[in-house]
Design an enzyme around this catalytic site. Structure first.
Site, PDB file in Angstrom:
ATOM      1  N   GLU B  82      77.504  16.806 -14.838  1.00  0.00           N
ATOM      2  CA  GLU B  82      77.494  18.185 -15.355  1.00  0.00           C
ATOM      3  C   GLU B  82      77.170  19.212 -14.280  1.00  0.00           C
ATOM      4  OE1 GLU B  82      76.146  15.598 -16.900  1.00  0.00           O
ATOM      5  OE2 GLU B  82      77.310  15.468 -18.749  1.00  0.00           O
ATOM      6  N   HIS B 151      72.207  14.888 -29.106  1.00  0.00           N
ATOM      7  CA  HIS B 151      73.521  15.306 -29.602  1.00  0.00           C
ATOM      8  C   HIS B 151      73.433  16.370 -30.691  1.00  0.00           C
ATOM      9  CE1 HIS B 151      74.541  11.594 -27.552  1.00  0.00           C
ATOM     10  NE2 HIS B 151      75.824  11.851 -27.683  1.00  0.00           N
TER      11      HIS B 151
END
Lengths: 370, 346
Positions: B82, B151
């Site tokens: 990322e 999540h």
């Protein structure tokens, strides 16, 4: 790919041109240089060392918040910078003063950064594509990789090295432990970006020796990313020039990224806030002073017939450069408080507009009362 | 060493992003897809980059078909890193591109936190306006989907706290379609938080024009007694609460924040001047939150209009729990109504 290879050295520490097979491979790059270009390498190194000293002194005299000296690393920087072509892009860390100067940055703009009147100071597009100094270690490696990916996406390379672009990122041995450097190597390799990773291994990350960063020679790490790596004597300006020239032209030709590890040494402190006598042994420092890049190169130039007049002239030029830097540093002004709010966003922003007005009103109210 | 590599299916025959039929209701994820497709078609500098966004179309299929239509140099899978995604997007923006990064899930954004807050957010300022950063970072966020740890989080406050970033979150397909295009058109970095629990909910999309500018909040239900403010998936909860309150005879106004940084306070202040009561709700923990900021600001700007303290309805100041407990962790319509009742009791 990750097999040890000889360290490239074209000039011995006592200034003798080497003739081993590795050196011979790079000889054509040196033979192609004019006498004036060879003299310019010397000027670059001498002027850099002198203004670096001046900036260090300015900090000691309270004129700068900080200065990270480049003393000892001139050959690695000058050789690699002179190897670039005008269209190339450079993403520095914060000690690449010689590269900045060669690419066209006004050195006083670096001083402004260290004096606390700007965070940047120049527009890369107007300064030889030399991007801003980056103080968080390794972050710029990703910016460089993205920029190089963009060159690939543009698809405008023609095969002409005079116009095809490439990117150089500078970083140090400490930064090699940062995740961003590893990620940059991954991205550059995956997209076969035209990028040279130029690692100045000056052996110390402030007080921590390179052995804490890596148990393998750093240039060998490149192989693990699928990138050719090569180690050079970073105090040999000819090796730095020739190896960077070759690798940059390979990168711009579409051969993918390259990594160069230049072995050098930070003769001075990490910054003016540092005290290297607390962690470094004097005999190590002395051994590197004996390999000084400028002494070596001057010896070689003299052996080629360069006379006293040139060296005296260069010394005068360096003194003048330093004096001018000092004069202009002392003339620097503090920006207006608008600098706090302007350019946080490139487009109108209600919070910035409101707070800028508030500060103006507040300061006006103090004036009215005073 | 083997030199074989897996052959990539970057020329796989899949249909491109579909045209939106006029007057049809489409899911929020398809509206985003259509907005991205429009942006890619309008401006060759727009790139989509992220993990699994190519042949797969993203784990939520938001980019489905776009690589097939625009090619793998416009819509491409990145290495799984990322910080690398955002860091290289900065370099691409310097090159003149307008990258749109997908971070796969809210909880995966933190490896990129340094590049976002230290580099991306400050780059224009550092260059004193001479370099711009038109980068969009799309982040599916929030709970209600029963997923595993990392999540279901709502990390928007970290980014709203960071000068130099713009932060927005659409709650409807129409806003999703327009706001993603407006975010891409912005010359500043935009954090684009997508309420993933709303991806599959359908709504109409007006293809003719965006109803309001990107950084504007909007009254989505009018009322007279209490004002409710929220963003993203919380807007649905607030509308449910308003419906239930109406059944009990209480008139509630609902405002969709849409923009988290900057916040458009005018509709909120105007509403509070009418109702005198404000409840701010979010899926994020309440401590040092967007809700806290709104509560403080409304108190400063509309103190004499308030009949009750501004109340916050938030997730607890604890990590997002195992999914079987999420309905107790996240505010629902009943918890909002509880706050409405408390506000009315003053």
């Amino acid at each position: 790919m990750a097999e040890a290879a000889p360290t490239v050295q074209l000039l011995s520490p006592d200034g003798v041109l080497q003739s081993d097979a590795t050196a011979e491979q790079y000889r054509p790059y040196i033979d192609a240089l004019s006498d004036e270009q060879l003299r310019q390498f010397h000027r670059d190194m001498v002027v850099t060392r002198r203004f670096d000293l001046e900036a260090t002194n300015l900090q000691r005299q309270g004129q700068l918040a900080l200065w990270p000296p480049s003393h000892g690393q001139e050959a690695a920087q000058v050789g690699s910078a002179r190897a670039m072509r005008h269209q190339d892009h450079v993403f520095p860390s914060y000690r690449e003063h010689a590269v900045a100067m060669i690419r066209g940055v006004d050195v006083v703009d670096i001083v402004r950064l260290m004096r606390g009147v700007t965070h940047g100071g120049w527009n890369p597009a107007e300064r030889g594509n030399f991007h801003l100094y980056t103080l968080v270690l390794g972050s710029q490696a990703l910016h460089a990789a993205g920029y190089a990916m963009g060159i690939t996406f543009d698809g405008i390379a023609t095969g002409d090295p005079e116009t095809d672009e490439a990117v150089v990122v500078y970083f140090g041995d400490g930064a090699t432990s940062q995740g961003d450097v590893s990620e940059a190597l991954v991205f550059a390799a995956s997209f076969q970006a035209p990028q040279v990773f130029f690692l100045q291994n000056n052996h110390w990350a402030i007080s921590v020796p390179v052995s804490v960063q890596s148990r393998t020679p750093l240039y060998l790490r490149a192989g693990g990313f699928g990138i050719p790596g090569i180690q050079i004597d970073g105090n040999d300006v000819l090796a730095s020039y020739a190896v960077t020239r070759k690798n940059l032209d390979e990168a711009r030709a579409g051969d993918g990224p390259r990594m160069i590890e230049a072995l050098t040494y930070r003769i001075g402190a990490h910054t003016t806030s540092d005290d290297p006598t607390k962690y470094r042994l004097s005999h190590e420092l002395e051994s590197w002073i004996a390999r000084d890049p400028i002494v070596r190169y001057e010896a070689w130039l003299r052996s080629r017939g360069e006379g006293d007049a040139f060296f005296a002239e260069t010394a005068t030029e360096a003194e003048d450069f330093a004096a001018d830097l000092r004069k202009r540093t002392l003339e620097l002004t503090v920006p207006s408080t608008d600098r706090i709010f302007d350019h946080v966003y490139s487009e109108s922003h209600p919070v910035m507009d409101g707070q800028k007005q508030w500060l103006a009103d507040y300061e006006a109210s103090l004036g009215a009362e005073g | 060493m083997s030199d074989e590599s897996t052959e990539l299916l970057d020329s796989v025959e899949t249909p491109g992003g579909a045209e939106i039929p006029v007057n049809a209701e489409i899911p929020l994820s398809k509206a985003l897809n259509a907005g991205l497709r429009k942006a890619l078609g309008d401006d060759k500098r727009v790139l989509l980059m992220g993990e699994d966004i190519g042949p797969l179309g993203g784990v939520f299929r938001v980019t489905e078909g776009l690589q097939a239509e625009f090619g793998s140099s416009r819509v491409f899978d990145t290495p799984l890193a990322e910080s690398g995604i955002v860091g290289t997007a900065i370099g691409l923006a310097m090159r003149g591109y307008r990258p749109v990064c997908e971070i796969q899930f809210d909880g995966f954004i933190f490896p990129a936190f340094d590049q976002i807050t230290t580099q991306l957010a400050k780059m224009t300022n550092r260059h004193e306006g001479q370099v711009q950063m038109p980068v969009v970072i799309r982040v599916p966020y929030g709970g209600h989907i029963g997923a595993v740890e990392h999540h279901q989080e709502s990390p928007e406050a970290y980014f709203a706290h960071t000068p130099g970033l713009r932060v927005v979150s659409p709650s409807t397909p129409n806003d999703a379609y327009w706001m993603i295009q407006e975010a891409i058109a912005s010359n500043d970095p935009v954090m684009f938080f997508e309420p993933k629990s709303r991806y599959w909910n359908k709504g109409p999309v007006d293809l003719s024009s965006s109803a309001v500018p990107l950084h504007s909040s909007r009254v989505v239900r009018t009322g007279t007694e209490v004002t409710l403010v929220g963003h993203g998936a919380m807007v649905t909860v607030l509308l449910q609460a308003a419906e239930l309150a109406a059944a009990e005879g209480t008139s509630v106004e609902v405002i969709d924040l849409r923009s988290i940084s900057p916040i458009d306070y005018s509709p909120i202040i105007e509403s509070v001047q009418k109702t005198g009561r404000l409840v701010v709700a979010s899926e994020a923990p309440g401590f040092v939150s967007v809700s806290s900021e709104i509560a403080a600001t409304v108190t400063e700007r509309a103190f004499y209009s308030l009949e009750a303290p501004v109340l916050r309805v938030a997730a607890f100041d604890a990590p997002f729990p195992p999914a079987k407990l999420e309905t107790s962790y996240l505010p629902d319509a009943d918890r909002v109504l509880d706050a409405v009742d408390r506000a009315l009791a003053y």
